[in-house]
Design an enzyme around this catalytic site. Structure first.
Site, PDB file in Angstrom:
ATOM      1  N   TYR A 178      28.671  29.505  -9.234  1.00  0.00           N
ATOM      2  CA  TYR A 178      28.753  30.391  -8.067  1.00  0.00           C
ATOM      3  C   TYR A 178      29.790  31.492  -8.341  1.00  0.00           C
ATOM      4  CZ  TYR A 178      25.742  27.044  -5.746  1.00  0.00           C
ATOM      5  OH  TYR A 178      24.677  26.244  -5.428  1.00  0.00           O
ATOM      6  N   CYS A 366      15.622  11.534   1.557  1.00  0.00           N
ATOM      7  CA  CYS A 366      15.920  10.628   0.462  1.00  0.00           C
ATOM      8  C   CYS A 366      14.759   9.654   0.321  1.00  0.00           C
ATOM      9  CB  CYS A 366      17.210   9.864   0.749  1.00  0.00           C
ATOM     10  SG  CYS A 366      17.558   8.619  -0.493  1.00  0.00           S
ATOM     11  N   LYS A 434      12.591   5.698 -16.558  1.00  0.00           N
ATOM     12  CA  LYS A 434      12.364   5.534 -15.121  1.00  0.00           C
ATOM     13  C   LYS A 434      12.697   4.134 -14.614  1.00  0.00           C
ATOM     14  CE  LYS A 434       9.375   7.786 -12.790  1.00  0.00           C
ATOM     15  NZ  LYS A 434       8.021   7.934 -12.248  1.00  0.00           N
TER      16      LYS A 434
HETATM   17  C1  LIG Z   1       2.697   6.037 -13.468  1.00  0.00           C
HETATM   18  C2  LIG Z   1       3.091   6.373 -12.075  1.00  0.00           C
HETATM   19  C3  LIG Z   1       4.268   7.071 -11.863  1.00  0.00           C
HETATM   20  C4  LIG Z   1       4.656   7.370 -10.574  1.00  0.00           C
HETATM   21  N1  LIG Z   1       5.833   8.004 -10.406  1.00  0.00           N
HETATM   22  C5  LIG Z   1       6.243   8.337  -9.174  1.00  0.00           C
HETATM   23  C6  LIG Z   1       7.475   8.993  -8.971  1.00  0.00           C
HETATM   24  O1  LIG Z   1       8.214   9.261  -9.920  1.00  0.00           O
HETATM   25  N2  LIG Z   1       7.819   9.320  -7.703  1.00  0.00           N
HETATM   26  C7  LIG Z   1       6.990   9.053  -6.640  1.00  0.00           C
HETATM   27  O2  LIG Z   1       7.359   9.389  -5.519  1.00  0.00           O
HETATM   28  N3  LIG Z   1       5.835   8.428  -6.801  1.00  0.00           N
HETATM   29  C8  LIG Z   1       5.436   8.067  -8.039  1.00  0.00           C
HETATM   30  N4  LIG Z   1       4.230   7.447  -8.205  1.00  0.00           N
HETATM   31  C9  LIG Z   1       3.390   7.269  -7.015  1.00  0.00           C
HETATM   32  C10 LIG Z   1       3.904   6.127  -6.153  1.00  0.00           C
HETATM   33  O3  LIG Z   1       3.971   4.970  -6.926  1.00  0.00           O
HETATM   34  C11 LIG Z   1       3.032   5.926  -4.929  1.00  0.00           C
HETATM   35  O4  LIG Z   1       2.960   7.127  -4.194  1.00  0.00           O
HETATM   36  C12 LIG Z   1       3.576   4.833  -4.021  1.00  0.00           C
HETATM   37  O5  LIG Z   1       3.707   3.619  -4.742  1.00  0.00           O
HETATM   38  C13 LIG Z   1       2.684   4.610  -2.796  1.00  0.00           C
HETATM   39  O6  LIG Z   1       3.209   3.526  -2.086  1.00  0.00           O
HETATM   40  P1  LIG Z   1       2.286   2.614  -1.146  1.00  0.00           P
HETATM   41  O7  LIG Z   1       3.141   1.499  -0.710  1.00  0.00           O
HETATM   42  O8  LIG Z   1       1.643   3.467  -0.130  1.00  0.00           O
HETATM   43  O9  LIG Z   1       1.110   2.079  -2.064  1.00  0.00           O
HETATM   44  P2  LIG Z   1       1.139   1.230  -3.411  1.00  0.00           P
HETATM   45  O10 LIG Z   1       2.405   1.360  -4.116  1.00  0.00           O
HETATM   46  O11 LIG Z   1      -0.103   1.605  -4.131  1.00  0.00           O
HETATM   47  O12 LIG Z   1       1.020  -0.270  -2.920  1.00  0.00           O
HETATM   48  C14 LIG Z   1      -0.151  -0.767  -2.335  1.00  0.00           C
HETATM   49  C15 LIG Z   1      -0.199  -2.260  -2.568  1.00  0.00           C
HETATM   50  O13 LIG Z   1      -1.202  -2.818  -1.743  1.00  0.00           O
HETATM   51  C16 LIG Z   1      -1.811  -3.887  -2.442  1.00  0.00           C
HETATM   52  N5  LIG Z   1      -3.101  -4.161  -1.783  1.00  0.00           N
HETATM   53  C17 LIG Z   1      -4.142  -3.321  -1.658  1.00  0.00           C
HETATM   54  N6  LIG Z   1      -5.121  -3.924  -0.919  1.00  0.00           N
HETATM   55  C18 LIG Z   1      -4.671  -5.152  -0.584  1.00  0.00           C
HETATM   56  C19 LIG Z   1      -5.191  -6.234   0.164  1.00  0.00           C
HETATM   57  N7  LIG Z   1      -6.385  -6.176   0.758  1.00  0.00           N
HETATM   58  N8  LIG Z   1      -4.443  -7.358   0.279  1.00  0.00           N
HETATM   59  C20 LIG Z   1      -3.221  -7.446  -0.283  1.00  0.00           C
HETATM   60  N9  LIG Z   1      -2.692  -6.460  -1.019  1.00  0.00           N
HETATM   61  C21 LIG Z   1      -3.378  -5.304  -1.146  1.00  0.00           C
HETATM   62  C22 LIG Z   1      -1.897  -3.366  -3.865  1.00  0.00           C
HETATM   63  O14 LIG Z   1      -2.034  -4.441  -4.792  1.00  0.00           O
HETATM   64  C23 LIG Z   1      -0.565  -2.643  -3.989  1.00  0.00           C
HETATM   65  O15 LIG Z   1       0.433  -3.482  -4.533  1.00  0.00           O
HETATM   66  C24 LIG Z   1       3.839   7.044  -9.465  1.00  0.00           C
HETATM   67  C25 LIG Z   1       2.656   6.347  -9.678  1.00  0.00           C
HETATM   68  C26 LIG Z   1       2.283   5.988 -10.964  1.00  0.00           C
HETATM   69  C27 LIG Z   1       1.030   5.227 -11.162  1.00  0.00           C
HETATM   70  S1  SF4 Z   2      17.882  11.264  -6.062  1.00  0.00           S
HETATM   71 FE1  SF4 Z   2      16.253  10.158  -4.977  1.00  0.00          FE
HETATM   72  S2  SF4 Z   2      17.214   8.246  -4.346  1.00  0.00           S
HETATM   73 FE2  SF4 Z   2      18.872   9.622  -4.942  1.00  0.00          FE
HETATM   74  S3  SF4 Z   2      19.507  10.604  -3.049  1.00  0.00           S
HETATM   75 FE3  SF4 Z   2      17.984  11.958  -3.973  1.00  0.00          FE
HETATM   76  S4  SF4 Z   2      16.042  11.288  -3.059  1.00  0.00           S
HETATM   77 FE4  SF4 Z   2      17.535   9.665  -2.663  1.00  0.00          FE
END
Ligand SMILES: Cc1cc2nc3c(=O)[nH]c(=O)nc-3n(C[C@H](O)[C@H](O)[C@H](O)COP(=O)(O)OP(=O)(O)OC[C@H]3O[C@@H](n4cnc5c(N)ncnc54)[C@H](O)[C@@H]3O)c2cc1C
Ligand code: SF4
Ligand SMILES: Cc1cc2nc3c(=O)[nH]c(=O)nc-3n(C[C@H](O)[C@H](O)[C@H](O)COP(=O)(O)O)c2cc1C
Length: 647
Positions: A178, A366, A434
């Protein structure tokens, strides 16, 4: 262990310290952070006050409040302001409410110089010289001498307003590229007058500001100075000169030094992402501490009070500031003092909620703390009538919904069809660097368990289970799965999803094409690229890969992909997958075949919500997270939290 016990046991972390004439009850400080919670005139709102109050309640000894612009044209975001007398009274309430919980409070005062945009401030940015801002490329106007003198005076007047508002002191923002550091560094200062050239001339602006504040506020008003020990840019300042500056600032009457890093040319070092190790610049604080007698504060990826304690015990610093950790868990100091380290929710340096929003000049959020910025809404009241809730899915949305509903008094059953919790975010923790994501998932699972959530692992929730349980509501957090667009050959056996690969349910051969270069595809490619002997190509329709990734994480990712030799085919579409290759078409319409023995699918995701229809008329359903619309974990956790609050 109570806080009193921690103090009685002689913990250095919880021992008081004097900065100038101000006694601070412990060694834990909140680092200054722009929130965009003030209004566009820099006035504190109830949202802003409650956010800070929460930290004061959480046990931090010192709170350094975000960049207070000394002039509206010195703002880089919609920051707080003390550039006008009308801003004094509204800030008095903020200070009083922080003081009520025993914390001390400094206003960080700044002028952003060239690190802003004409569109934001309504005029051409100013600087020491007319060198473009390294981030935006905007060319500033070099300040005339009378203008420099006016800004020096504005710093004094702003500090005087802070004093009138009741602040315990001010922190001069001489870090992060800054205006003050623009003058201090050859990186931005090529002046040939008394404010440029020699070390003495480059320091004239900063030292005049210290004098101006002392003249306006008196010798006993607490004044600290934040400095980037290393600017991490070519032709920038380094540690050797910083040590000279530290001695000068001490001689000029500064009461403490706060040692940070970087400029906008190296944003990754100002707010380091998960690629950077924890406590990475504490050695710089230690070097500064060795040459001055005043207290020195360190900062930078220090989240754990245990680490802070070790830094103090090793004599590397006198205080430890935490920025993002105070966002992730404002109660960190009290939890640790009370022996509840296991309850601390650690920042995972994802950059998504805080930095990601700030860089769009939007209120910060966050990922792991969905209450951040919403404290004033008191969303989490005890349930008026305890009920039975079924949560479907143990990803971040489901875990948060279940914990919150249970803590509010409901009986909660969580069903997860996998044999582990974490959902797709656990997959997201697998790519290089990660791993810290798992700390959040472990916390979420532990807290859900402590709140009494009954977790049914390896159990797919069905209408039959629902009829047996008879819950009052289902929270559907079933997430999303890999999208399968209409591309011939997608069903061939050597085509695997990114999730199956990262979770060890599939393997790849030597020549690997990753179909889709968004965050998931690019991070998965870096995982494959870290395996020996792989030849990896990402094919992406857009002109850029990992476009949705924040600038700091993206910088490390792109560097890693380059080092691994991963090839990037952007503005290119996959037209067909064959048994030994992938046919693609580039922007000019040219068709090519890429040889491949494995194809990794990362072409987006599709929400899983068949249960929504099946449960229609059986039970009320709230859909949260990626099951609503595939997005990211910041929104998934927030939606899970709200669903848990609303049942
Ligand atoms: C490689 C990768 C990297 C990622 N990196 C990031 C990142 O850096 N930052 C970020 O913000 N997001 C990231 N994401 C995305 C993030 O993981 C998702 O947006 C987030 O997990 C969504 O959360 P959720 O709880 O809605 O669903 P999910 O995490 O998909 O969880 C849903 C769960 O429901 C379960 N399920 C489904 N149907 C049923 C049923 N009928 N009965 C019981 N269980 C069931 C599944 O098994 C699963 O465990 C990444 C994803 C991947 C694949
Ligand atoms: S880096 Fe991610 S976990 Fe940490 S304060 Fe920012 S949003 Fe929250
Ligand atoms: C959202 C956000 C806003 C920030 N704003 C400021 C600021 O106003 N002044 C400042 O000196 N540093 C600012 N920083 C940097 C932090 O004070 C801190 O130095 C940095 O985040 C590294 O510390 P941490 O790892 O504990 O978060 C900001 C950081 C974040 C995440």
């Amino acid at each position: 262990m109570s806080i009193d016990t921690a103090i009685e046991q002689g913990s250095l972390l919880y021992s008081p310290i004097m900065i100038g004439g101000v006694e601070i009850k412990n060694r834990l400080a909140v680092a200054p952070m722009v929130t965009v919670f003030c209004d566009d005139q820099g006035m504190p709102t109830e949202r802003f006050i409650r956010y800070h109050e929460e930290k004061a309640k959480g046990g931090w000894g010192l709170i350094v409040i975000e960049d207070y612009a000394v002039d509206p044209a010195g703002r880089g975001f919609w920051t707080a302001g003390l550039w006008d007398d009308s801003q004094i009274e509204p800030h008095r309430e903020l200070v009083e409410r922080i003081h009520a919980h025993g914390a001390k409070v400094l206003a960080q005062i700044y002028h952003c110089g060239r690190q802003t945009a004409a569109a934001l401030i309504g005029s051409q940015p100013v600087s020491a010289s007319g060198i473009p801002d390294p981030a935006s490329g905007e060319v500033p106007r070099p300040l005339e001498i009378p203008e420099i003198e006016h800004i020096i005076e504005q710093f004094g007047q702003t500090a005087a307003r802070a004093k009138k508002a009741g602040f315990d002191g001010v922190e001069i923002h001489g870090a992060h590229g800054y205006l003050i550091s623009q003058f201090m560094s050859y990186h931005a200062n090529r002046r040939a007058d008394q404010f440029g050239g020699s070390f003495e001339n480059r320091m004239r602006f900063a030292l005049a500001i210290v004098r101006s504040i002392r003249d306006a506020c008196g010798e006993d008003f607490c004044v600290t100075f934040r400095i980037s020990a290393d600017e991490h840019v070519s032709d920038g300042r380094g540690l050797t000169e910083t040590l000279e500056i530290a001695r000068l600032l001490e001689a000029a009457g500064v009461d403490a030094l706060h040692v940070s890093a970087g400029t906008y040319g190296s944003t990754w070092s100002i707010i380091p992402p998960l690629n950077v190790r924890q406590g990475w610049i504490t050695d710089h604080a230690a070097a500064v501490k060795a040459v001055v007698g005043i207290p020195v504060m360190t900062v930078g990826r220090i989240n754990d009070p245990a680490m802070a304690e070790a830094i103090l015990e090793a004599g590397q610093a006198d205080m430890v500031a935490m920025g993002r950790q105070s966002l992730a868990d404002p109660e960190t100091p009290n939890k640790y003092a009370q022996g509840h380290r296991d309850r601390i929710r650690f920042c995972i340096a994802c950059q998504q909620g805080c930095l990601g929003e700030l860089f769009q000049n939007k209120p910060i959020r966050c990922m792991v703390n969905p209450r951040l910025g919403f404290e004033y809404l008191d969303e989490m009241a005890p349930a008026s009538r305890p009920t039975t809730i079924a949560v479907v899915g143990g990803g971040p949305a489901g875990l948060e919904a279940a914990r919150v509903a249970a803590e509010r008094g409901h009986t909660v059953h969580l069903y997860e069809k996998a044999h582990y919790l974490g959902g797709e975010l656990l997959t997201g923790a697998m790519p290089p660097n990660k791993g810290e994501f798992t700390s959040y998932l472990s916390w979420a699972a532990r807290m859900a368990e402590q709140a009494g959530v009954r977790v049914h692992l390896g159990t797919e929730f069905t209408v039959e289970i629902c009829k047996q349980l008879q819950p009052d509501r289902v929270i559907l957090a079933s997430g999303a799965v890999a999208a399968t667009p209409d591309i011939p050959g997608l069903d061939l056996p050597h085509v695997v999803t990114a999730t199956d690969l990262l979770m060890g349910r599939a393997t790849v051969g030597t020549r690997v094409v990753v179909a889709g270069g968004g965050m998931i595809g690019s991070e998965t490619a870096s995982w494959v690229g870290s395996l020996p002997g792989r030849d990896v190509t990402i094919v992406e329709m857009l002109p850029q890969v990992a476009a949705e990734e924040d600038v700091t994480r993206r910088m490390f990712l792109m560097r890693m992909l380059a080092e691994q030799g991963v090839k990037l085919l952007t503005s290119t579409t996959i037209t067909r997958i064959t048994t030994d290759g992938v046919e693609v078409r580039d922007a000019a319409g040219k068709n090519t075949t890429l040889p491949a023995d494995s194809v990794v699918l990362a072409l987006g995701t599709t929400p899983v919500r068949t249960l929504l229809g099946e449960l229609d008329g059986v039970v009320p359903v709230t859909v949260v997270g990626d099951a609503n619309e595939a997005r990211n974990a910041v929104l998934a956790v927030r939606e899970g939290f709200l669903a848990g609050c609303e049942v």
